[in-house]
Design an enzyme around this catalytic site. Structure first.
Site, PDB file in Angstrom:
ATOM      1  N   ALA A  13       0.793  -1.237   0.000  1.00 23.83           N
ATOM      2  CA  ALA A  13       0.000   0.000   0.000  1.00 23.83           C
ATOM      3  C   ALA A  13       0.823   1.284   0.000  1.00 23.83           C
ATOM      4  CB  ALA A  13      -0.967  -0.012   1.185  1.00 23.83           C
ATOM      5  N   ALA A  14       2.099   1.203   0.376  1.00 25.63           N
ATOM      6  CA  ALA A  14       2.939   2.411   0.337  1.00 25.63           C
ATOM      7  C   ALA A  14       3.777   2.470  -0.937  1.00 25.63           C
ATOM      8  CB  ALA A  14       3.846   2.468   1.565  1.00 25.63           C
ATOM      9  N   ILE A  17       2.601   1.803  -7.320  1.00 24.73           N
ATOM     10  CA  ILE A  17       1.310   1.533  -7.973  1.00 24.73           C
ATOM     11  C   ILE A  17       0.173   2.028  -7.080  1.00 24.73           C
ATOM     12  CG2 ILE A  17      -0.290  -0.272  -8.768  1.00 24.73           C
ATOM     13  CD1 ILE A  17       2.153  -1.856  -9.725  1.00 24.73           C
ATOM     14  N   ASN A 108       8.365 -14.851  -4.169  1.00 30.06           N
ATOM     15  CA  ASN A 108       6.956 -14.470  -4.240  1.00 30.06           C
ATOM     16  C   ASN A 108       6.032 -15.578  -3.758  1.00 30.06           C
ATOM     17  OD1 ASN A 108       6.538 -11.683  -5.211  1.00 30.06           O
ATOM     18  ND2 ASN A 108       7.930 -12.363  -6.811  1.00 30.06           N
ATOM     19  N   GLY A 133       0.739  -7.918  -8.534  1.00 31.23           N
ATOM     20  CA  GLY A 133       2.188  -8.115  -8.355  1.00 31.23           C
ATOM     21  C   GLY A 133       2.703  -9.261  -9.209  1.00 31.23           C
ATOM     22  N   HIS A 190       0.644 -12.780 -18.189  1.00 30.11           N
ATOM     23  CA  HIS A 190       1.031 -11.363 -18.189  1.00 30.11           C
ATOM     24  C   HIS A 190       2.554 -11.314 -18.252  1.00 30.11           C
ATOM     25  CE1 HIS A 190       1.473  -7.170 -17.494  1.00 30.11           C
ATOM     26  NE2 HIS A 190       2.043  -7.346 -16.322  1.00 30.11           N
TER      27      HIS A 190
END
EC number: 1.1.1.37
Length: 329
Positions: A13-14, A17, A108, A133, A190
């Site tokens: 969140a920081a 994006i 990840n 992500g 993607h």
């Protein structure tokens, strides 16, 4: 009668994006201009990240968004995903210098296993999850596999950036507005192997393929431009595409929740076996959405060139999936 606020959990969140994303969610761009939201913001539990998140929240407060019904900061996924109706999994481990793709997948896998388990434990049973992500398809696969009590269909990956990039290239090539292009979509992962397919696309009822009528342009210019657009932006700006990724995430959730009114779009979703894609692989498909459910567009013929491109992107995905299988217990 005011609507009940929807809880939107966002990770990373920081980050860059989210700096483009959170303000637009709070402004009603994603869930509608009459839908209040509560933001549940997750960042890694280190002091610098949490402090930066406080700064972002101060700015969101300072916008005085009428639709923002609440906002909380979190370092623990178990609290961040509590009762969430929508989750945007934006935070991921970026690829560092000298890092092999295998290392990236493993780093990840740990993040998305933890988050998938937390979503499984505490989120709404109807949660809609979008993984932004990278590697997005495989991260979505890991989260989905880590949340066995939730329907697999609740987990999706973002192909909308590739979709929007393809739209803008077709608009530039034909000289027509983006809004006039219909039935364009993207198959697969993607990644640069994605296959943007305009064989069925139309502008005002006319075939885009006939308008362009240039297989060499499709193969040598269009597909590489769309596939490598992220790298081109890093090359030009020195940082990765954040605002366009945020915009694509808004589009993806907006269309999933509010419907496409019969129009086609692209979502990375768990395959149901359509078009020969093995069941459970998170793959970009042409879809329509209605009442919060997506449906794959069926009955499209696949020519030899398209099949070849689909096979390449599928094989890449299967390789990624196999690379994380041992981490999924």
């Amino acid at each position: 009668m005011a609507k009940t606020p929807m809880r939107v959990a966002v990770t990373g969140a920081a980050g860059q994006i989210c700096y483009s994303l959170l303000f637009r969610i709070a402004n009603g761009d994603m869930l509608g201009k009459d839908q209040p939201v509560i933001l549940q913001l997750l960042e890694i539990p280190n002091e610098k990240a949490q402090k930066a998140l406080q700064g972002v929240m101060m700015e969101i407060d300072d916008c005085a968004f009428p639709l923002l019904a609440g906002m909380t900061a979190h370092a623990d996924p178990m609290t961040a995903f509590k009762d969430a109706d929508v989750a945007l999994l934006v935070g991921a481990r970026p690829r560092g210098p000298g890092m092999e793709r295998k290392d990236l997948l493993e780093a990840n896998a740990q993040i998305f296993t933890v988050q998938g388990k937390a979503i499984d434990a505490v989120a709404s049973r109807n949660i809609k999850v979008l993984v932004v992500g990278n590697p997005a398809n495989t991260n979505a696969y890991i989260a989905m596999k880590s949340a066995p009590s939730l329907p697999a269909k609740n987990f999706t990956a973002m192909l909308r950036l590739d979709h929007n990039r393809a739209l803008s290239q077709i608009a530039a090539k034909t000289g027509k507005p983006v809004s006039s292009i219909e039935k364009l979509f993207v198959w697969g992962n993607h990644s640069p192997t994605m296959y943007a397919d305009y064989r069925y696309a139309q502008i005002d009822g006319a075939s885009v393929k006939d308008m362009i009528n240039d297989d060499a342009w499709n193969r040598d210019t269009f597909l590489p431009t769309v596939g490598k657009r992220g790298a081109a932006i890093i090359d030009a700006r020195g940082v990765s595409s954040a605002a366009s990724a945020a915009n694509a995430a808004i589009d993806h959730i907006h269309d999933w929740v509010l419907g496409t009114a019969g129009k086609w779009t692209t979502m990375g979703i768990p395959s149901d076996g359509s078009y020969g894609i093995p069941e459970g692989v998170i793959f970009g498909f042409p879809v329509t959405t209605e009442n919060g459910e997506y449906k794959i567009v069926q009955g499209l013929s696949i020519d030899a060139f398209s099949q070849e491109r689909i096979n390449v992107t599928l094989n890449e995905l299967l390789e990624e999936q196999n690379g994380v299988q041992h981490l999924l217990g």
